[in-house]
Scaffold this motif. Structure first.
Motif, short mmCIF file in Angstrom:
data_model
loop_
_atom_site.label_atom_id
_atom_site.label_comp_id
_atom_site.label_asym_id
_atom_site.label_seq_id
_atom_site.Cartn_x
_atom_site.Cartn_y
_atom_site.Cartn_z
N GLY A 170 0.82 -1.21 0.00
CA GLY A 170 0.00 0.00 0.00
C GLY A 170 0.85 1.25 0.00
N PHE A 171 0.54 2.17 -0.90
CA PHE A 171 1.25 3.44 -1.00
C PHE A 171 0.25 4.58 -0.80
CE2 PHE A 171 3.28 0.28 -3.63
CZ PHE A 171 4.64 0.43 -3.38
N VAL A 172 0.71 5.67 -0.21
CA VAL A 172 -0.16 6.84 -0.03
C VAL A 172 0.58 8.07 -0.56
CG1 VAL A 172 0.63 7.27 2.35
CG2 VAL A 172 -1.61 8.12 1.58
N PHE A 173 -0.18 8.97 -1.20
CA PHE A 173 0.42 10.12 -1.89
C PHE A 173 -0.17 11.44 -1.41
CE2 PHE A 173 0.75 6.35 -4.49
CZ PHE A 173 2.09 6.37 -4.84
N GLN A 174 0.46 12.52 -1.84
CA GLN A 174 0.06 13.85 -1.38
C GLN A 174 -1.25 14.32 -2.01
OE1 GLN A 174 3.36 16.80 -1.02
NE2 GLN A 174 4.52 15.26 -2.14
N ASP A 175 -1.46 13.96 -3.29
CA ASP A 175 -2.66 14.42 -3.98
C ASP A 175 -3.00 13.45 -5.11
OD1 ASP A 175 -0.95 15.08 -6.18
OD2 ASP A 175 -0.54 17.02 -5.26
N GLU A 176 -4.10 13.74 -5.81
CA GLU A 176 -4.58 12.84 -6.86
C GLU A 176 -3.63 12.78 -8.04
OE1 GLU A 176 -8.50 14.06 -7.88
OE2 GLU A 176 -9.39 13.35 -6.01
N ASP A 177 -3.01 13.89 -8.39
CA ASP A 177 -2.09 13.89 -9.53
C ASP A 177 -0.92 12.94 -9.28
OD1 ASP A 177 -3.53 15.74 -11.00
OD2 ASP A 177 -2.51 17.45 -10.12
N GLU A 178 -0.32 13.04 -8.11
CA GLU A 178 0.81 12.18 -7.78
C GLU A 178 0.37 10.72 -7.72
OE1 GLU A 178 2.81 12.22 -3.77
OE2 GLU A 178 4.29 13.36 -4.91
N ARG A 179 -0.79 10.48 -7.13
CA ARG A 179 -1.34 9.12 -7.05
C ARG A 179 -1.58 8.53 -8.44
NH1 ARG A 179 -7.52 9.03 -5.88
NH2 ARG A 179 -7.35 9.73 -8.06
N ASP A 180 -2.21 9.30 -9.31
CA ASP A 180 -2.58 8.77 -10.63
C ASP A 180 -1.37 8.54 -11.51
OD1 ASP A 180 -5.15 8.91 -9.74
OD2 ASP A 180 -5.74 10.62 -10.96
N THR A 181 -0.38 9.42 -11.43
CA THR A 181 0.84 9.22 -12.21
C THR A 181 1.51 7.92 -11.80
OG1 THR A 181 1.20 11.60 -12.46
CG2 THR A 181 3.10 10.17 -12.80
N PHE A 182 1.61 7.68 -10.50
CA PHE A 182 2.22 6.44 -10.00
C PHE A 182 1.42 5.22 -10.47
CE2 PHE A 182 2.66 3.05 -6.90
CZ PHE A 182 4.02 2.98 -6.70
N ALA A 183 0.10 5.26 -10.30
CA ALA A 183 -0.74 4.11 -10.65
C ALA A 183 -0.68 3.79 -12.14
CB ALA A 183 -2.18 4.37 -10.21
N LEU A 184 -0.78 4.81 -12.97
CA LEU A 184 -0.79 4.59 -14.42
C LEU A 184 0.55 4.07 -14.91
CD1 LEU A 184 -2.78 7.76 -15.51
CD2 LEU A 184 -3.49 5.40 -15.85
#
Length: 215
Positions: A170-184
Motif C-alpha cells: 500500500g502506498f499513499v500520496f500527497q494528492d490525486e495527480d501524484e497518485r494517478d501518475t504512479f498508478a498509471l
C-alpha cells in the motif's frame, strides 16, 4: 481515473489489461519493512520536494494545451513516463502503509530493464531490499478499497499493488495527480512485463512442438 489523465491513458492504450496476460509464477519475499508500524514515523515532504513531474504541472509550465493538440498531449505523456521511469531507476521516495496502521518511509527502485521493483527502508541501507518481479503483481488498485482485505488503511489517495502470492503493498500520496501518475505508470510497467513473459512462454511451447515433430 479522472479524464484529466487522458494524455497518459492515450499512451497506455496499446497495452492489454493484465487479465489477458498469462499469470506469473514468481514468489514474493517477506518484507523487512513491516516492523515499522509507528504512526507519524515520517514527515510528508513539501510540495516543492516532488521527484517527478505530473501531467497537470507539465501543462501549466508549457501553457494552455491546444484543444486539438493530440500529438502534443501524447508527447507530453511520454515525457512524464520517461521522467518517472528515471526517478524509479535512481530510487523514488514513497510512503508505504504498514499493516495495523501508520506509514513508513521507503525507497522504490526499478531495474533498467523494467522487470523488477525493489523496496528498501529509508535510512536503513543495512537491510536487504525486498525484490518483487513485476509479473508477480496481479493488480494495481486506486482508492480506499484496495487495501481493505490486507489490513491496510488505504484512502482516496492510496494505490495498492496486489501480489500473486496473496500479499499487498500500500502506498499513499500527497494528492490525486501524484497518485494517478504512479498508478498509471506502474500499471503500464506491469502489463508490459506480463505480456513479455507470455510471449516468451509461447515461443518456448512452439520450440517444444517443433522438436517433438522432428523426433
Amino acid at each position: 481515473l479522472r479524464c484529466a489523465r487522458a494524455s497518459l491513458l492515450t499512451v497506455f492504450v496499446v497495452h492489454r489489461p493484465m487479465g489477458n496476460a498469462r499469470p506469473g509464477t514468481a514468489n514474493c519475499a517477506v518484507c523487512q519493512c513491516d516492523d515499522a508500524r509507528r504512526s507519524g514515523e515520517m514527515q510528508i515532504p513539501p510540495e516543492s520536494a516532488r521527484t517527478y513531474p505530473l501531467p497537470n504541472q507539465k501543462a501549466a509550465e508549457d501553457g494552455e494545451a491546444d484543444a486539438g493538440g493530440g500529438a502534443a498531449s501524447i508527447l507530453e505523456a511520454q515525457d512524464v513516463v520517461k521522467t518517472f521511469t528515471r526517478c524509479c531507476v535512481g530510487g523514488l521516495p514513497v510512503r508505504m502503509l504498514a499493516v495495523g496502521g501508520g506509514t513508513t518511509s521507503c525507497c522504490l527502485f526499478l531495474d533498467r530493464k523494467l522487470t523488477q521493483l525493489s523496496l528498501q527502508r529509508s535510512g536503513r541501507s543495512e537491510l536487504k531490499r525486498r525484490e518483487i518481479p513485476l509479473e508477480a503483481v496481479a493488480e494495481v488498485v486506486v482508492g480506499p478499497c484496495g487495501g481493505q482485505d490486507f489490513g491496510l488503511a488505504t484512502t482516496d489517495l492510496s494505490v495498492t499493488m496486489v501480489l500473486e502470492c496473496g500479499q499487498a503493498l500500500g502506498f499513499v500520496f500527497q494528492d490525486e495527480d501524484e497518485r494517478d501518475t504512479f498508478a498509471l505508470c506502474m500499471t503500464m510497467f506491469v502489463d508490459s512485463r506480463r505480456m513479455q513473459i507470455s510471449r516468451l512462454a509461447m515461443k518456448k511451447e512452439e520450440g517444444v512442438s517443433i522438436l517433438s515433430g522432428i523426433f
